[in-house]
Write a protein that holds these residues in place. Structure first.
Motif, short mmCIF file in Angstrom:
data_model
loop_
_atom_site.label_atom_id
_atom_site.label_comp_id
_atom_site.label_asym_id
_atom_site.label_seq_id
_atom_site.Cartn_x
_atom_site.Cartn_y
_atom_site.Cartn_z
N MET A 1 44.70 50.52 95.64
CA MET A 1 46.00 51.08 95.27
C MET A 1 47.14 50.30 95.89
N ALA A 2 46.92 49.80 97.11
CA ALA A 2 47.96 49.01 97.78
C ALA A 2 48.29 47.77 96.97
N ARG A 3 47.25 47.14 96.42
CA ARG A 3 47.48 45.94 95.60
C ARG A 3 48.26 46.30 94.34
N GLU A 4 47.89 47.43 93.71
CA GLU A 4 48.58 47.85 92.50
C GLU A 4 50.06 48.14 92.79
N ILE A 5 50.34 48.82 93.89
CA ILE A 5 51.72 49.12 94.25
C ILE A 5 52.51 47.84 94.49
N ASN A 6 51.92 46.91 95.20
CA ASN A 6 52.59 45.64 95.49
C ASN A 6 52.92 44.88 94.21
N ILE A 7 51.98 44.87 93.27
CA ILE A 7 52.21 44.17 92.00
C ILE A 7 53.29 44.86 91.19
N LEU A 8 53.25 46.18 91.11
CA LEU A 8 54.25 46.91 90.33
C LEU A 8 55.65 46.72 90.89
N ARG A 9 55.78 46.60 92.19
CA ARG A 9 57.09 46.39 92.80
C ARG A 9 57.63 44.99 92.52
N ARG A 10 56.74 44.05 92.23
CA ARG A 10 57.17 42.69 91.92
C ARG A 10 57.64 42.55 90.48
N LEU A 11 57.19 43.45 89.62
CA LEU A 11 57.48 43.35 88.20
C LEU A 11 58.65 44.24 87.80
N ASP A 12 59.53 43.71 87.00
CA ASP A 12 60.70 44.46 86.54
C ASP A 12 61.03 44.00 85.12
N HIS A 13 60.56 44.77 84.15
CA HIS A 13 60.72 44.36 82.75
C HIS A 13 60.70 45.60 81.87
N PRO A 14 61.50 45.62 80.80
CA PRO A 14 61.55 46.81 79.93
C PRO A 14 60.23 47.12 79.24
N ASN A 15 59.30 46.18 79.20
CA ASN A 15 58.01 46.43 78.56
C ASN A 15 56.87 46.57 79.56
N ILE A 16 57.21 46.89 80.80
CA ILE A 16 56.23 47.18 81.83
C ILE A 16 56.58 48.51 82.47
N ILE A 17 55.59 49.38 82.62
CA ILE A 17 55.84 50.71 83.17
C ILE A 17 56.50 50.62 84.54
N LYS A 18 57.45 51.50 84.78
CA LYS A 18 58.21 51.47 86.03
C LYS A 18 57.64 52.48 87.02
N LEU A 19 57.38 51.99 88.23
CA LEU A 19 56.94 52.87 89.31
C LEU A 19 58.16 53.54 89.91
N GLU A 20 58.27 54.85 89.71
CA GLU A 20 59.45 55.59 90.17
C GLU A 20 59.37 55.95 91.64
N GLY A 21 58.16 56.17 92.13
CA GLY A 21 58.04 56.55 93.53
C GLY A 21 56.60 56.84 93.91
N ILE A 22 56.41 57.18 95.16
CA ILE A 22 55.09 57.50 95.70
C ILE A 22 55.17 58.85 96.39
N VAL A 23 54.23 59.73 96.09
CA VAL A 23 54.21 61.09 96.66
C VAL A 23 52.92 61.28 97.44
N THR A 24 53.03 61.83 98.62
CA THR A 24 51.85 62.12 99.43
C THR A 24 51.65 63.62 99.53
N SER A 25 50.41 64.03 99.67
CA SER A 25 50.06 65.45 99.81
C SER A 25 49.43 65.68 101.17
N ARG A 26 50.06 66.52 101.95
CA ARG A 26 49.50 66.83 103.27
C ARG A 26 48.23 67.68 103.15
N VAL A 27 48.17 68.47 102.08
CA VAL A 27 47.02 69.36 101.91
C VAL A 27 45.76 68.58 101.57
N SER A 28 45.84 67.74 100.52
CA SER A 28 44.67 66.99 100.08
C SER A 28 44.59 65.60 100.70
N GLN A 29 45.65 65.23 101.44
CA GLN A 29 45.73 63.89 102.05
C GLN A 29 45.56 62.80 100.98
N SER A 30 46.18 63.05 99.84
CA SER A 30 46.11 62.12 98.71
C SER A 30 47.45 61.43 98.51
#
Length: 214
Positions: free
Chosen positions: A1-30
């Motif tokens: 997942m770290a690799r995927e996040i790093n790649i998505l942050r490098r890409l910025d194009h109207p035809n590539i899905i935009k990563l809006e943010g990252i959410v963590t869960s204290r309950v499930s530790q996900s």
């Protein structure tokens, strides 16, 4: 997942899905990735019996896919899983490439051995089926070609159930590879699969395939 996040942050194009943010869960530790909302995916549209894509619509989707891939490749990213369910479409007809879970950074001037166990079977190029570990943007372009044919026929063009069946379907449609295929595609000699029947690539085979799909 770290690799995927790093790649998505490098890409910025109207035809590539935009990563809006990252959410963590204290309950499930996900950890959850939050993306922009898209109403449809291309596989769903193709499979819809009440929808017949017109040629201009197909050209529009393919053009957007190519623009997105061009941005990926120019930024040293191979997607490695181009298929209809990973191509999202919003209500305005904008297509965005999604799911970069198998994506990887690459340098064409300094190629490194990569796994051949990528790309969903029906969209996997022959060199990966034969075990090549040195490859580049061609793997994404093969998958794109399969998508283009699928858009016109309304169904996957080579739905193999196993890797052996998949390579047979490719050879039957495109013709058996030339003798120097292994060397050009950097396929290991020991992995080269040669079917007993030699297939010829002809325009008539494509025409008959397209006619049977209409």
């Amino acid at each position: 997942m770290a690799r995927e996040i790093n790649i998505l942050r490098r890409l910025d194009h109207p035809n590539i899905i935009k990563l809006e943010g990252i959410v963590t869960s204290r309950v499930s530790q996900s950890l959850y990735l939050v993306f922009e909302y898209m109403e449809h995916d291309l596989s769903g549209l193709i499979a819809n019996p009440g929808l017949k894509l017109t040629e201009p619509q197909i050209k529009c989707f393919v053009q957007q896919l190519l623009h997105g891939l061009d941005h990926c490749h120019n930024n040293g990213v191979l997607h490695r899983d181009i298929k209809g369910s990973n191509l999202l479409i919003d209500s305005n007809g904008v297509l965005k490439i999604a799911d970069f879970g198998l994506a990887i950074s690459y340098d064409p001037d300094n190629p490194q051995p990569l796994t051949s166990r990528v790309v969903t079977l029906w969209y996997r190029p022959p060199e990966l089926l034969l075990g090549a570990t040195e490859y580049g943007v061609a793997v994404d372009m093969w998958s794109t070609g399969c998508i283009v044919a699928e858009l016109f026929t309304g169904k996957p063009i080579m739905p193999g159930r196993t890797e052996v069946e998949q390579i047979h379907k490719i050879f039957k449609l495109c013709g058996s590879p030339m003798d120097d295929y292994c060397k050009k595609s950097k396929v290991p000699e020991t992995a080269m699969f040669k079917p007993q029947q030699q297939y010829r690539r002809t325009r008539s085979s494509w025409n008959s395939f397209l006619s049977s799909s209409e």
